[in-house]
Design an enzyme around this catalytic site. Structure first.
Site, PDB file in Angstrom:
ATOM      1  N   LYS A  13       0.827  -1.211   0.000  1.00 38.59           N
ATOM      2  CA  LYS A  13       0.000   0.000   0.000  1.00 38.59           C
ATOM      3  C   LYS A  13       0.860   1.259   0.000  1.00 38.59           C
ATOM      4  O   LYS A  13       0.621   2.180  -0.757  1.00 38.59           O
ATOM      5  CB  LYS A  13      -0.930   0.027   1.229  1.00 38.59           C
ATOM      6  N   ARG A 164      -0.204  -9.311  13.802  1.00 37.91           N
ATOM      7  CA  ARG A 164      -0.759  -8.287  12.895  1.00 37.91           C
ATOM      8  C   ARG A 164      -1.724  -8.911  11.898  1.00 37.91           C
ATOM      9  O   ARG A 164      -2.731  -8.303  11.543  1.00 37.91           O
ATOM     10  CB  ARG A 164       0.371  -7.553  12.173  1.00 37.91           C
TER      11      ARG A 164
END
Ligand code: ADP
Ligand code: ZN
Length: 210
Positions: A13, A164
Site C-alpha cells: 500500500k 498483525r
C-alpha cells in the site's frame, strides 16, 4: 479523487500510494508513517502509540481519527488524497464518513505466504522513513534515499507479524464488506512481486490510463 488503500500489512500500500501521489499530485496520508514519526520525535501521541505498534496491535481509534481529521483539513488535501492504512476498524470508517467523502477503495488481495515473505525482507530508514525490500538492495544495508543504515521494524519480526495478520483478519477485513455495501470497492490481486505490474493494477482499478 479521495482514495482509500485497504489491505493486509505488506501488501505494498505504501509503495503504490507514494507512486500515485507523484502521478496525481495528491498527498499520501499514512497513519503508520505519521505514528512512527511521532515516536521518533517523542511527542505525546508517539508515547501513546509506541507500545501498541511494537506488539502489532492497533493504536486506539480516537488517536488515529484525530490525526486524520486534522490532516484532511490541510490545504494540500483539497484536490484529493490517498489514505494508506486508515481506516482499519469499522469505528474509524464511520468516523471518517462524518468528515470525508470517499470515491474509491482499492482492496489489495494477497496470500499470507506473500505477506510473510514481504514483511520479513522489509527494511526501513530510521532517518527519513523510506521503506525498501532486501531484494532491491543488492546486498547494500543503507537507505537508497539518504544513506542512513537501514533497520528492521520491530513489528516486522515473525512473532509480531503473526499478531498483525490476526488483527487484520479480525478488525480490518470487515471493512471490505462495509465498503462493498457502499459500492466503492475495487479488488486487485497483487501476489506477484513485480512492483510495476502491481502498480498497473492499481491504476486500472481507479480507471487511470497506463
Ligand atoms: P503496514 O504498512 O505494515 O500495514 P502501517 O505502517 O500502516 O503498517 O502501520 C503500522 C502500525 O501502526 C500498525 O500495526 C498499527 O499498530 C499502527 N497503525 C497504523 N495505522 C493505524 C490505524 N488506522 N489504526 C490503528 N493503528 C494504526
Ligand atoms: Zn533514509
Amino acid at each position: 479523487m479521495n482514495i482509500i488503500f485497504l489491505g493486509p500489512p505488506g501488501a505494498g500500500k505504501g509503495t503504490h500510494a507514494q507512486r500515485l501521489m507523484q502521478e496525481l499530485s495528491i498527498p499520501q496520508i499514512s497513519t503508520g508513517e505519521i505514528l512512527r514519526a511521532a515516536i521518533r520525535e517523542g511527542t505525546p501521541t508517539g508515547l501513546k502509540a509506541k507500545a501498541c505498534i511494537e506488539k502489532g496491535e492497533l493504536v486506539p481509534d480516537a488517536v488515529v481519527i484525530d490525526i486524520v481529521k486534522e490532516r484532511l483539513q490541510q490545504a494540500d488535501c483539497a484536490n484529493g488524497y490517498i489514505l494508506d492504512g486508515f481506516p482499519r476498524t469499522v469505528a474509524q470508517a464511520e468516523a471518517l464518513g462524518t468528515f470525508a467523502k470517499i470515491d474509491a477503495v482499492v482492496n489489495f488481495i494477497l496470500s499470507d505466504d506473500a505477506i510473510i515473505r514481504r514483511l520479513s525482507g522489509r527494511r526501513v530508514c530510521p532517518k527519513c522513513g523510506n521503506t525498501t525490500h532486501i531484494s532491491a538492495l543488492n546486498g547494500s544495508t543503507v537507505c537508497p534515499v539518504c544513506g542512513e543504515e537501514l533497520v528492521q521494524r520491530k513489528d516486522d519480526l515473525p512473532e509480531t507479524v503473526e499478531n498483525r495478520l490476526k488483527v487484520y483478519a479480525e478488525q480490518t477485513a470487515p471493512l471490505i464488506s462495509y465498503y462493498q455495501a457502499r459500492g466503492l470497492v475495487r479488488d486487485i490481486v497483487c501476489d506477484g512481486h513485480i512492483v510495476d505490474e502491481n502498480h498497473a493494477l492499481v491504476r486500472q482499478s481507479l480507471g487511470l490510463e497506463d
